[in-house]
Each structure stands twice: as structure tokens, then as C-alpha cells.
Write a protein that holds these residues in place. Structure first.
Motif, PDB file in Angstrom:
ATOM      1  N   ASP B  41       1.147  -1.476   0.204  1.00 32.52           N
ATOM      2  CA  ASP B  41       0.249   0.283  -0.020  1.00 32.52           C
ATOM      3  C   ASP B  41       0.890   1.052  -0.097  1.00 32.52           C
ATOM      4  N   LYS B  42       0.254   1.957  -0.229  1.00 28.32           N
ATOM      5  CA  LYS B  42       0.649   3.333  -0.268  1.00 28.32           C
ATOM      6  C   LYS B  42       2.205   4.192   1.325  1.00 28.32           C
ATOM      7  N   TYR B  68       2.687  -3.243  -7.865  1.00 26.24           N
ATOM      8  CA  TYR B  68       0.941  -2.849  -7.510  1.00 26.24           C
ATOM      9  C   TYR B  68       1.201  -1.762  -5.846  1.00 26.24           C
ATOM     10  N   ASP B  69       1.433  -0.612  -4.806  1.00 27.88           N
ATOM     11  CA  ASP B  69       1.307   0.164  -3.707  1.00 27.88           C
ATOM     12  C   ASP B  69      -0.413   0.605  -3.914  1.00 27.88           C
ATOM     13  N   ASP B  70      -0.958   0.251  -4.188  1.00 25.70           N
ATOM     14  CA  ASP B  70      -1.988   0.632  -3.951  1.00 25.70           C
ATOM     15  C   ASP B  70      -3.564   0.577  -3.188  1.00 25.70           C
ATOM     16  N   PRO B  72      -5.987  -0.511  -0.969  1.00 22.21           N
ATOM     17  CA  PRO B  72      -6.901   0.557   0.244  1.00 22.21           C
ATOM     18  C   PRO B  72      -6.973  -0.341   1.752  1.00 22.21           C
ATOM     19  N   SER B  75      -9.633  -3.914   2.022  1.00 25.00           N
ATOM     20  CA  SER B  75      -9.282  -4.139   0.215  1.00 25.00           C
ATOM     21  C   SER B  75     -10.496  -4.515  -0.816  1.00 25.00           C
TER      22      SER B  75
END
Lengths: 181, 395
Positions: B41-42, B68-70, B72, B75
Motif C-alpha cells: 500500500d501507499k 502494485y502499491d495502491d 486500500p 480491500s
């Protein structure tokens, strides 16, 4: 030698016992939903037409009941009219026998991984409460204490006897109607 | 002969300690994986926690194919489908989940889709649906609390239907969990405290609830000892990497314990509170733990008394009469919560959170009664019982 000879008979007796208990429990579930307000309140949270199954894996004895609305159950025997919504499955007939002969509490059987739940777990929790309530009514207190996690403190003898008599009467009537049909 | 019976299963290789991340390339190569995808994640990326993972792989000549760093915090099926699409497009062959519970659960769900095929993750929801091993899957936890790196469960929200889909299968377990103290070194104090109390609750409930067994007991007690000895040290000195490693290991051990013995009332109330009031899970665990133990006290007096040894050490245990040990264990947990409140204002009551109203308590109680965890609570919980525990936890 003798043990080996009688083993098939023991297995057959166990299978018949589990099958009979499923038939009694299925009918008793229908009956208790007509008799007890607490069971009706629990069942009301289930969707109308909700199909609940208890079975022995892989394809053994089973009981199927449907929530027909207003907290009432209808027993369908071992044939489901539609795909099942919630299935509680014993991994082996030996495990079903332990629970249905009240040697192991339902909650302990869950904790011991004797059973699997296929479906919404919150409905399974609800149905377990309904089964516990049913067992508290229809079994003598000493036996019921072996079957349920905690015998309800507010269930007193007069209420228990009256409700149990009504449930057994309805179960017997249902058996007779099934035979006649 | 008693009816006592239990099952215990944990095939996850635990790779823990200094320079643990540097073992990832070797482990991937051992499974013939050459094109790993990182799912994270971010927040993890912004905290710079990906860099040591990437550096460890690149130094061994293993390129991370895509990141993939998004992911939430909660999820969803759409996110899972999108990540699976990227995985296929980039021809990846393995997944490394780096993060907390959400990133790990997302990694598990993506692994189902890329291994089994299709775009509809809902199809695989439920227990025992998966019948085959999945692609190589590694987990690098960045919090020390959830224990998701050693559990066979994932929960993903189906946005369209507005329901949470549970996935349960032993095939969801990662091939390896990499516990490196560098990954938790920068955790802020209140998250360190809440996640450690989450692990403490996992271990305590694993040791006192219905499905406890000798193997889960061993993991649970070891986890409690590590948390009791290290949590306040880490709170006072956040850069204490030895203490961080102790907490991270404790979290994994507590995860192994509770995934093999389940949890009880604390989790049932915590899940319901999370759903109704959107409070973090670890905070809910910390809030309810002493109150639920008090409620269960007479049913769990013996195991709870045993925990005093791991909570307070041998001197206190020996000096406390056996009949008072269960109460002393609850006091030790309260004392720890007070110390955490002093250090980072981790709330001890529902009122202290400022995010729960008294009017919500009934709703929480009703929801808790339908939670799967309640099945394994040693005492049968009625609606009135749940309300009464909530009232005690209020203020």
C-alpha cells in the motif's frame, strides 16, 4: 474374532441411529419454531426460503429445513428443493454419532474441527443457538447439559415440560403424516 | 478415554531476524520463481519500507517484475481483479505481499485468481473451495499484530453487494513469512501499542478459549512472554531493533496459536465495534480484553491463572496464591494498558476513544452475537451478557 464379526453390525446401527436422529431433529426444528418465541426471534433474521442442511460427509445422512418466514421452519427430509444456503457438515459419521448421542457438545465439536461450515458463518452461529435451544427443551436436563455449552438458567421445569410435550407431539404427528403419505 | 481431540497445522516457513529480507531471493529461486510481483500500500511505500526488499532482491540479481502499491485499508474484489490483471499482463510467477492485514489478505486473494483462473474472486469464497496449491507466495509483515502471515483466511469486500467475503483454505497460507526488524522499526507509537495488544489478545484468547490445544498453548504462552517483556521497552525506545524483533515474532507466534485454536468474545465484540464505529481492530482488542476475561473468569480461572507466569514473570507468579492468579493476570493486563495510555494515549474504555456513543452499544452487542468467534468463547454469551460487558467497557 467376535469383535470383527459384530463390527459391521455396530457400523450399521450407528448409521441408522444418526439417520433417525436427523429425522427427529429436522421435525423437532419445525416443531420448536412453532412453539418457542426465542427460536422464532432467532430464525426471523434468516432470509425467507433460506435452506439449512446438516449432513455427514461425503454423502451420508442429512436433514434439511427451510425458513419459510416469520421465524418458522419446514422440514424437507433429505431432499433440498433448491441449492442449500448453509450446510453444517460432519467430517465422518463417527463425529456425527458423538454429537447426536450427546457425548460431545455441538460447540465442542466445532472447536474440535469435527464439522465444517459451508455458508454464512453468522447464520451458522444463529442456527447453533437454535439447535441448543431445541436440545434444552427436548432432552432431560442432565443430558441437555452434556449437549449444550450452557443450560439456559431461565428455562424452568414447567415451561420445559410443556414445550417438550408440544414439540414431541408435533414430531410424532409429522412422523405419522409422513408414513401415511 | 476422553473425547479430547485437536488439530494443528502450520506449514509456513518462518524466516526471522537480522537480514531476513536477504533470504527472499534464495527462497524464490528455490520455488523456481523468477518474476515476483510486490503487493503493498501507499503508506508502506511512503515509509520507505519497500527499498530494503527491492535492494535485497536486486543484489542477488532478482528483478521485481512489478509493484502494485495502491491496496486500500479495506480491500475489495475490484482491487483484487485489477491486481490479478497486472500480474497476468506482466507474466509474473509469484507474489510478495508487503504490509499489514489488508495487503496480506489482498495478496492471498490475488493468488487465488492468478492460480485458479478467472476474474471473479467471489466464486472462491467460503471454506474448502480451493483444491490445489497456489503460486509461490511470500509475506513480509510491516506491523506486529495481525498474524495474517500465518493464517489461512482472507477477507475481501464485495463492493457491489456490500458484503465481506471470507476465504478459508490451507492453500492460502504463504510459503514463507519474512520477519525482519527493519520493517517495524518506524511504526508510530500508537500503532505499535495497538498491534501488540492485538497479538496479546490473539494469544490470550487462544490460551483460554474452547479450541485450545497443547501446541497452540506453547505458541500462545511464548508470545505473551515476549510481548510482556518487550512492549514497554519498545514504547520507550522505538529504535530498539531487538525489542521490535521480539514483538514481530510474538505476533507471528500468536497468529499460529489463534489460527489453530480460534478466538472468543473479545474478537466478537471487536469485529462488531470495527464494523459499527470504524475503530482499528488492535484498539478494539486492547479495549475489550480485560472486560471479556472478567466475564469469562469462572470458566477460565485455571488457564488464565497460568498466564500470570508469562505476564508478570516467575517471582510474581510464585508470590501470588494459586486462587488469586487469574485475577492477578487481569490486573497485569490492565496495568499494561495503563502504561500504554500514559505513553501514547491508547484508549482503555469506549468513552476514551471519542468515537463511540452509548446509543451504539446495543447494535454492537447484537452484531457480536452473530460473529463466528463467539462460538469458541468458553461461556455461552447472551445478548444481555454482551450488553453488560459493553457497559463495563464504556467508562
Amino acid at each position: 474374532m467376535l469383535a470383527k464379526r459384530i463390527q459391521p453390525m455396530v457400523f450399521q446401527a450407528r448409521r441408522l441411529y444418526v439417520e433417525l436422529m436427523f429425522q427427529v431433529m429436522g421435525r423437532a426444528l419445525q416443531a420448536v419454531s412453532e412453539v418457542d418465541e426465542k427460536v422464532q426471534n432467532e430464525a426471523r433474521a434468516l432470509p425467507d426460503g433460506f435452506l439449512f442442511e446438516m449432513m455427514v460427509m461425503p454423502d451420508g445422512s442429512k436433514l434439511i429445513v427451510e425458513h419459510t418466514g416469520q421465524g418458522r421452519f419446514r422440514y424437507h427430509g433429505d431432499k433440498a428443493p433448491r441449492p442449500i444456503d448453509l450446510s453444517i457438515q460432519f467430517k465422518h459419521i463417527a463425529h456425527a454419532f458423538l454429537v447426536l448421542s450427546f457425548q460431545e457438545k455441538t460447540s465442542v465439536a466445532f472447536a474440535n474441527d469435527r464439522m465444517l461450515v459451508d455458508g454464512d458463518i453468522s447464520y451458522a452461529v444463529r442456527m447453533t443457538r437454535v439447535l441448543n435451544r431445541l436440545e434444552s427443551f427436548i432432552l432431560p436436563k442432565m443430558v441437555a447439559e452434556r449437549a449444550v455449552k450452557e443450560y439456559p438458567a431461565d428455562l424452568h421445569l414447567p415451561e420445559k415440560l410443556i414445550s417438550a410435550a408440544r414439540i414431541y407431539l408435533k414430531v410424532a404427528t409429522n412422523f405419522v403424516e409422513t408414513v401415511r403419505a | 478415554m476422553t473425547n479430547k481431540y485437536y488439530e494443528f497445522f502450520c506449514p509456513v516457513k518462518v524466516i526471522a531476524g537480522k537480514a531476513a529480507l536477504e533470504h527472499i531471493p534464495y527462497e524464490l529461486t528455490g520455488m523456481a520463481a523468477k518474476r515476483p510481483m510486490i503487493v503493498t500500500d501507499k503508506g508502506v511505500r511512503a515509509a520507505g519500507l519497500l527499498e530494503p526488499v527491492i535492494a535485497a532482491c536486486e543484489e542477488s540479481g532478482l528483478e521485481i517484475t512489478t509493484i502494485y502499491d495502491d491496496v486500500p485499508p479495506d480491500s475489495s474484489t475490484t482491487v483484487v481483479r485489477d491486481i490479478a490483471g497486472i500480474y497476468r499482463q506482466e507474466k509474473c510467477d509469484s507474489i510478495i505481499a508487503v504490509g499489514g492485514g489488508s495487503a496480506i489478505d489482498t495478496g492471498k486473494a490475488v493468488n487465488i485468481l492468478v492460480s485458479e483462473g478467472g476474474d471473479d474472486i467471489a466464486k472462491y469464497s467460503g471454506a474448502g473451495v480451493l483444491k490445489h496449491p497456489l503460486k509461490p507466495f511470500f509475506v513480509v509483515p510491516t506491523t506486529a499484530g495481525t498474524g495474517s502471515e500465518v493464517t489461512s483466511v482472507a477477507v475481501i469486500t464485495d463492493e457491489a453487494k456490500g458484503v465481506k467475503l471470507p476465504f478459508t483454505s490451507s492453500f492460502l497460507l504463504p510459503n514463507a513469512a519474512i520477519i525482519d526488524p527493519r520493517m517495524t522499526l518506524t511504526l508510530p507509537p500508537h500503532i505499535t501499542a495497538a498491534t501488540a495488544m492485538d497479538a496479546m489478545t490473539h494469544a490470550t484468547e487462544a490460551f483460554t478459549c474452547m479450541a485450545k490445544n497443547p501446541l497452540s498453548d506453547a505458541y500462545a504462552t511464548a508470545a505473551i512472554k515476549k510481548i510482556s517483556q518487550s512492549l514497554l521497552q519498545v514504547m520507550d525506545n522505538p529504535k530498539d531493533s531487538d525489542g521490535r524483533l521480539e514483538l514481530a515474532q510474538a505476533s507471528t507466534m500468536a497468529g499460529i496459536a489463534f489460527s489453530n485454536s480460534m478466538v472468543g468474545l473479545v474478537h466478537a465484540l471487536g469485529h462488531a465495534t470495527g464494523a459499527v464505529c470504524h475503530l482499528p481492530h488492535g484498539l478494539c482488542m486492547s479495549l475489550y480484553l480485560p472486560y471479556a476475561l472478567e466475564y469469562n473468569l469462572e470458566t477460565i480461572r485455571e488457564p488464565l491463572g497460568e498466564l500470570l507466569l508469562y505476564l508478570e514473570g516467575p517471582e510474581v507468579f510464585a508470590a501470588t496464591p494459586a486462587s488469586r492468579r487469574a485475577e492477578a493476570s487481569i490486573s497485569a493486563i490492565r496495568k499494561l494498558r495503563d502504561a500504554l495510555y500514559k505513553r501514547c494515549q491508547l484508549p482503555r474504555t469506549l468513552k476514551e476513544t471519542g468515537k463511540v456513543t452509548e446509543a451504539q452499544l446495543d447494535h454492537i452487542a447484537e452484531m457480536a452475537l452473530d460473529d463466528g468467534s463467539i462460538m469458541f468463547n468458553p461461556k455461552e454469551v447472551t445478548l444481555e451478557d454482551a450488553r453488560s460487558v459493553l457497559r463495563r467497557a464504556w467508562a
